[in-house]
Design a protein around this motif. Structure first.
Motif, PDB file in Angstrom:
ATOM      1  N   LEU A 157      -6.070  89.200  49.192  1.00  0.00           N
ATOM      2  CA  LEU A 157      -6.856  88.110  49.770  1.00  0.00           C
ATOM      3  C   LEU A 157      -7.972  88.609  50.676  1.00  0.00           C
ATOM      4  O   LEU A 157      -9.030  87.980  50.765  1.00  0.00           O
ATOM      5  CB  LEU A 157      -5.937  87.172  50.547  1.00  0.00           C
ATOM      6  N   ILE A 158      -7.782  89.716  51.331  1.00  0.00           N
ATOM      7  CA  ILE A 158      -8.788  90.213  52.271  1.00  0.00           C
ATOM      8  C   ILE A 158      -9.698  91.256  51.636  1.00  0.00           C
ATOM      9  O   ILE A 158     -10.916  91.242  51.843  1.00  0.00           O
ATOM     10  CB  ILE A 158      -8.094  90.791  53.525  1.00  0.00           C
ATOM     11  N   SER A 159      -9.128  92.159  50.824  1.00  0.00           N
ATOM     12  CA  SER A 159      -9.917  93.263  50.282  1.00  0.00           C
ATOM     13  C   SER A 159     -10.150  93.167  48.779  1.00  0.00           C
ATOM     14  O   SER A 159     -10.794  94.044  48.211  1.00  0.00           O
ATOM     15  CB  SER A 159      -9.213  94.602  50.588  1.00  0.00           C
ATOM     16  N   GLU A 160      -9.616  92.135  48.138  1.00  0.00           N
ATOM     17  CA  GLU A 160      -9.693  91.998  46.675  1.00  0.00           C
ATOM     18  C   GLU A 160      -9.193  93.287  45.998  1.00  0.00           C
ATOM     19  O   GLU A 160      -9.821  93.846  45.123  1.00  0.00           O
ATOM     20  CB  GLU A 160     -11.113  91.674  46.227  1.00  0.00           C
ATOM     21  N   GLU A 161      -8.021  93.700  46.452  1.00  0.00           N
ATOM     22  CA  GLU A 161      -7.450  94.948  45.969  1.00  0.00           C
ATOM     23  C   GLU A 161      -5.992  94.694  45.575  1.00  0.00           C
ATOM     24  O   GLU A 161      -5.119  94.579  46.432  1.00  0.00           O
ATOM     25  CB  GLU A 161      -7.528  96.011  47.068  1.00  0.00           C
ATOM     26  N   ASN A 162      -5.730  94.579  44.296  1.00  0.00           N
ATOM     27  CA  ASN A 162      -4.375  94.348  43.800  1.00  0.00           C
ATOM     28  C   ASN A 162      -3.703  95.697  43.550  1.00  0.00           C
ATOM     29  O   ASN A 162      -3.933  96.345  42.533  1.00  0.00           O
ATOM     30  CB  ASN A 162      -4.414  93.523  42.506  1.00  0.00           C
ATOM     31  N   ARG A 163      -2.864  96.102  44.478  1.00  0.00           N
ATOM     32  CA  ARG A 163      -2.236  97.419  44.382  1.00  0.00           C
ATOM     33  C   ARG A 163      -1.038  97.404  43.452  1.00  0.00           C
ATOM     34  O   ARG A 163      -0.684  98.435  42.883  1.00  0.00           O
ATOM     35  CB  ARG A 163      -1.826  97.878  45.783  1.00  0.00           C
ATOM     36  N   ILE A 164      -0.364  96.277  43.353  1.00  0.00           N
ATOM     37  CA  ILE A 164       0.773  96.177  42.446  1.00  0.00           C
ATOM     38  C   ILE A 164       0.269  96.042  41.013  1.00  0.00           C
ATOM     39  O   ILE A 164      -0.535  95.164  40.706  1.00  0.00           O
ATOM     40  CB  ILE A 164       1.656  94.960  42.801  1.00  0.00           C
ATOM     41  N   THR A 168     -10.244  85.334  46.114  1.00  0.00           N
ATOM     42  CA  THR A 168     -10.073  86.160  47.314  1.00  0.00           C
ATOM     43  C   THR A 168     -10.719  85.425  48.477  1.00  0.00           C
ATOM     44  O   THR A 168     -11.462  84.439  48.288  1.00  0.00           O
ATOM     45  CB  THR A 168     -10.720  87.543  47.132  1.00  0.00           C
ATOM     46  N   TRP A 169     -10.446  85.859  49.686  1.00  0.00           N
ATOM     47  CA  TRP A 169     -11.029  85.243  50.870  1.00  0.00           C
ATOM     48  C   TRP A 169     -12.365  85.881  51.272  1.00  0.00           C
ATOM     49  O   TRP A 169     -13.023  85.418  52.170  1.00  0.00           O
ATOM     50  CB  TRP A 169     -10.070  85.378  52.059  1.00  0.00           C
ATOM     51  N   ARG A 170     -12.760  86.917  50.587  1.00  0.00           N
ATOM     52  CA  ARG A 170     -13.978  87.621  50.973  1.00  0.00           C
ATOM     53  C   ARG A 170     -15.093  87.346  49.964  1.00  0.00           C
ATOM     54  O   ARG A 170     -14.881  86.744  48.905  1.00  0.00           O
ATOM     55  CB  ARG A 170     -13.727  89.125  51.075  1.00  0.00           C
ATOM     56  N   ASP A 171     -16.296  87.811  50.310  1.00  0.00           N
ATOM     57  CA  ASP A 171     -17.451  87.686  49.406  1.00  0.00           C
ATOM     58  C   ASP A 171     -17.184  88.514  48.154  1.00  0.00           C
ATOM     59  O   ASP A 171     -16.891  89.702  48.216  1.00  0.00           O
ATOM     60  CB  ASP A 171     -18.705  88.211  50.135  1.00  0.00           C
ATOM     61  N   LYS A 172     -17.293  87.880  46.990  1.00  0.00           N
ATOM     62  CA  LYS A 172     -16.901  88.522  45.741  1.00  0.00           C
ATOM     63  C   LYS A 172     -18.056  89.160  44.980  1.00  0.00           C
ATOM     64  O   LYS A 172     -17.891  89.595  43.853  1.00  0.00           O
ATOM     65  CB  LYS A 172     -16.221  87.498  44.837  1.00  0.00           C
ATOM     66  N   THR A 173     -19.242  89.234  45.577  1.00  0.00           N
ATOM     67  CA  THR A 173     -20.407  89.683  44.816  1.00  0.00           C
ATOM     68  C   THR A 173     -20.405  91.188  44.543  1.00  0.00           C
ATOM     69  O   THR A 173     -21.018  91.640  43.575  1.00  0.00           O
ATOM     70  CB  THR A 173     -21.694  89.327  45.582  1.00  0.00           C
ATOM     71  N   ASP A 174     -19.719  91.979  45.390  1.00  0.00           N
ATOM     72  CA  ASP A 174     -19.833  93.430  45.253  1.00  0.00           C
ATOM     73  C   ASP A 174     -18.654  94.089  44.571  1.00  0.00           C
ATOM     74  O   ASP A 174     -18.668  95.284  44.322  1.00  0.00           O
ATOM     75  CB  ASP A 174     -20.027  94.079  46.637  1.00  0.00           C
ATOM     76  N   ARG A 175     -17.601  93.329  44.240  1.00  0.00           N
ATOM     77  CA  ARG A 175     -16.465  93.959  43.592  1.00  0.00           C
ATOM     78  C   ARG A 175     -15.586  92.904  42.937  1.00  0.00           C
ATOM     79  O   ARG A 175     -15.732  91.717  43.172  1.00  0.00           O
ATOM     80  CB  ARG A 175     -15.653  94.793  44.575  1.00  0.00           C
ATOM     81  N   GLU A 176     -14.642  93.390  42.099  1.00  0.00           N
ATOM     82  CA  GLU A 176     -13.685  92.496  41.468  1.00  0.00           C
ATOM     83  C   GLU A 176     -12.340  93.229  41.350  1.00  0.00           C
ATOM     84  O   GLU A 176     -12.259  94.445  41.574  1.00  0.00           O
ATOM     85  CB  GLU A 176     -14.159  92.053  40.090  1.00  0.00           C
TER      86      GLU A 176
END
Length: 825
Positions: free
Chosen positions: A538-545, A586-594
């Motif tokens: 939600l914060i970093s748009e990083e799904n580690r699992i 996600t809770w952050r700006d999604k323009t620079d990553r997915e």
């Protein structure tokens, strides 16, 4: 021979006479002297006063000299004639008169230093004296509170004793044991009788071992201080202590020097107080020593130790009594206690044989907790105090009441009240005392998570358990845990059920079975937590699992046996299906990553396709020299000083139940903790492994290293803190790994102002693995541990193929261990 027959007469008849010699022991101001020693001269028969200074003896009729002794006070002796009538003899002890005489200072040095040097020279000689012995020990322990809060962690404090008083007895127990030892490393304790207030089937504390101050380092439990504490007569004691000569006194033709022990520096593991040394022999006569928070002691505030020694023969002395007084104030609880060991019937020439000492170091006999009140009245050497008598009566009556079904039901109603804080954060438990069942729910905060493959996930879980036997030592227990996982985005319902049955009359065994439909991480060890992954999504748009779904069935059986051996056999079937991302929320700006794909994209270009795998597993672990505690119906493994070695073999079987797998792999691990005492502890875990064959191997069956890309640390001795989670997963025929951690436990930091008062620990070490020249990785770290008694912060630097790679900070709990969702090996 005359003395021998006299001793035999005393011991064989001491408990068969009803007449008593009783009295109270006080100082000249009338203050009771707790646990003062009273004994018949020239015999091994004696007792100690209770904490009110009251004592009683039951000798045979005859003429004796009764001796009364207390550390720091002048010994008194009175001739008495014992008849068939009770006799009251009170002792009033005077503070020991010290004879200073002519104090000769050599080069301005206090004479205490030369006395201590002489004692240090004789330390090694007395350390293993007597070389072998057998004795009887009476142990009484009590723990009380002076005050406590109404609530703790949102829950009302209720001791369920019907007493709202702030002052009460929390614990009271008595034990008779035989204690045998062949120094330096063989010992055995056999508990003959044991009594616990309010627990008719309970087993009281039995710790007849005494702290030998002839040791350089005194270990008083790792939880108080894993470094141990430096003896005032240790080889290097002069580097840590100052000494002051208080004077001499004479006792039975011995001249005894009283020495004040003073730590040179604060926040070192040192004692303060007094130690009395016999001149010319240079042995310990008695001591009164104190530990405080400034001694780098954890958990409790103060610990006072008193020891008194008596001669067994002209050349051999043995401990007569040891009393330990702990005290602690924490979270509003104000508790204190006393634990006394009284030693008698000392045999320094026992007839041991080969089977005298086994792997069992503590044994409770079958009848040890079945003795009636008459037995204790006849044999108890310490008179009970009024509040101890009252505590036994009250709690024994309460125990009878608690067996009433109506009381059990009413108690359940009180215990099972719903607490909002528990429901949200800690979990809620409901119990049925009569049926010996419980129902526990995971905290509500753990029910919900998020990932891009399932969206919002609700994952309620509860555990029902039943104990089949009311015995306090029984292991027989069944637990059933259903889990109902639902992903609101992909609308997949993944329920599964886990059961576990624990059994075994002595050595515990267990049967485990789990099945249903479940979401698995590609590394089935589940190294990434759902809560941390939700935050990173939600914060970093990083799904580690990285996960997949599977219909599955798995089972295992574990069997423990003597000699430190444990065996496991297991099987598993999985029908695996891919689980792809369905949202970029996600809770952050999604323009620079997915989000990255929901599979180990570092090593493959696409997700798995549906396939089936059936595997079998066999494993064994062994810890040489394992020691045990034997109780009626149960044997407890307490480990040893040696490493634990384990081996596992896993085979994927082709065509069985449609299995597509065809491989075999192995792994071997060694782990241990090495205590360097003053210089801290070294923990390590090293391993080898690889594939024997790998004809058909799917991604979840690879060798996976437990990586971590979160700021929050994962299990310290079983993971790599900066390693990408799947980048180095492999099917290599051989790999090696190592996790090494050196925690100084206050060594060095206790000399740094600010650090020492907070009792912070330096910690350093490294993790690494080697596959081949092009695939090897290691990381080194250093940090601070014991922050606020709970937290640890490390700086980590990693190296890939010998070159500096990544670095970062990791925050974790001081005692961070692995958290497993079930009992799968």
């Amino acid at each position: 021979m005359k003395n021998l027959f006299f001793l035999l007469f005393i011991f064989s008849n001491s408990y068969s006479f009803s007449q008593k010699v009783k009295g109270i022991i006080t100082d000249i101001d009338g203050n009771p002297l707790p646990y003062a020693s009273v004994f018949i001269k020239n015999t091994g028969y004696g007792t100690n006063a209770n904490s009110e200074g009251k004592y009683s003896l039951k000798p045979a009729p005859g003429k004796y000299i009764i001796t009364c002794q207390y550390v720091g006070y002048k010994k008194e002796e009175l001739p008495v004639t014992i008849t068939d009538a009770d006799l009251e003899i009170n002792f009033i002890l005077k503070v020991q008169d010290m004879v200073l005489g002519e104090v000769v200072l050599k080069n301005g040095e206090d004479p205490a230093y030369q006395i201590i040097r002489n004692a240090i020279k004789k330390r090694a000689y007395y350390l293993n004296q007597p070389a072998a012995f057998e004795c009887k020990v009476y142990t009484k322990g009590q723990l009380r509170v002076r005050n406590y809060p109404k609530k703790f962690l949102g829950r009302t404090i209720d001791f369920e004793d019907g007493d709202t008083s702030k002052k009460k007895m929390l614990y009271l127990s008595e034990t008779f044991s035989t204690y045998a030892a062949s120094l330096p490393d063989k010992q055995k304790v056999e508990v003959i009788s044991s009594k616990v207030s309010g627990q008719s089937d309970g087993f009281g504390l039995s710790a007849p071992q005494f702290f030998s101050f002839y040791e350089n380092n005194i270990s008083i439990g790792n939880n108080l201080n894993p470094r141990g504490f430096i003896s005032p007569i240790a080889e290097n004691a002069l580097n840590f202590y100052k000494y002051k000569f208080e004077g001499n006194f004479f006792e039975d033709n011995y001249m005894v020097s009283r020495i004040q022990v003073i730590p040179k520096r604060k926040y070192e593991p040192l004692f303060s107080g007094y130690i009395n040394i016999i001149e010319d022999d240079w042995r310990i006569h008695s001591l009164q020593l104190l530990l405080t928070k400034e001694s780098q002691m954890e958990l409790i505030d103060t610990l006072r130790i008193e020891q008194l020694f008596r001669p067994v023969t002209k050349d051999t002395w043995f401990i007569s009594s040891q009393v330990i007084y702990p005290a602690v104030k924490i979270f509003g609880f104000d508790a204190y206690g006393s634990f006394i060991n009284m030693y008698s019937d000392i045999d320094i020439d026992p007839a041991f044989h080969k089977k005298s000492f086994t792997s069992t170091i503590l044994k409770y006999t079958d009848s040890s907790n079945k003795r009636d009140n008459d037995y204790w009245e006849r044999n108890r050497p310490l008179p009970l105090m009024k509040d101890e008598i009252s505590d036994y009566k009250k709690k024994d009556s309460l125990e009878l009441v608690r067996r009433d079904p109506r009381y059990m039901d009413s108690l359940d109603k009180v215990r099972n009240k719903i607490n909002i804080g528990s429901v949200l954060l800690l979990g809620q438990n409901f119990s049925k005392e009569r049926k010996r069942t419980s129902l526990s729910f995971e905290p509500l905060i753990g029910w919900f998570s998020f990932n891009p493959a399932e969206g919002l996930v609700m994952n309620p879980e509860f555990t029902w358990s039943k104990k089949f036997d009311s015995s306090i030592t029984s292991r027989n227990r069944l637990s059933i845990t259903p889990n109902f996982r639902y992903g609101y985005l992909n609308r997949h319902f993944n329920p599964y059920l886990t059961t576990k049955y624990v059994f075994g009359n002595h050595f515990g065994s267990s049967i485990y079975l789990s099945g249903g439909k479940r979401v698995f991480q590609f590394n089935n060890n589940s190294p990434i937590g759902e809560r941390g992954n939700t935050i990173s999504c939600l914060i970093s748009e990083e799904n580690r699992i990285k996960s997949y779904e599977a219909f599955y069935l798995r089972g295992s059986i574990r069997k423990n046996s003597r000699a430190g051996l444990s065996f496991v056999a297991a099987f598993q079937y999985q029908d695996r299906m891919p689980l792809d991302n369905r949202t970029n929320y996600t809770w952050r700006d999604k323009t620079d990553r997915e989000y990255t794909p929901n599979y180990p994209f570092e090593i493959v270009n696409s997700n798995i396709t549906r396939h089936q795998v059936f595997t079998i597993l066999a494993g064994v672990s062994w810890q040489p020299g394992t020691k045990y505690i034997e109780m009626p119906g149960r044997t407890i493994n307490i480990g040893s000083k040696n490493p634990i070695m384990s081996f596992q073999y896993i085979r994927g079987i082709n065509n069985l139940f449609g299995s597509d797998a065809e491989f075999s792999k192995w792994k071997f691990n060694v782990k241990d903790e090495v205590n360097f005492r003053l210089k801290g502890t070294l923990n390590y875990r090293v391993g080898l492994g690889g594939f024997f064959s790998f004809k058909e191997v799917e991604l979840p069956d690879y060798n996976h290293f437990n990586g971590n890309i979160s700021t929050f640390a994962t299990e310290y001795l079983n993971s790599f803190q900066l390693l990408p989670i799947y980048q180095f997963s492999n099917t290599a025929q051989f790999y090696s790994l190592a996790h090494i951690e050196y925690n100084l436990k206050g060594f060095l930091t206790n000399k740094i102002p600010g650090f020492r008062k907070l009792n912070l620990y330096l910690v350093t070490g490294g993790n690494g693995f080697y596959i081949d020249k092009s695939d090897n990785y290691y990381e080194i770290f250093f940090g601070l541990d014991n922050i606020f008694k709970q937290l640890r912060v490390d700086f980590v630097q990693s190296y890939l193929n010998g070159k500096a790679w990544q670095n970062g900070f990791r925050i974790g709990l001081s005692r961070l261990g692995g958290k497993r969702g079930d009992d799968w090996p």
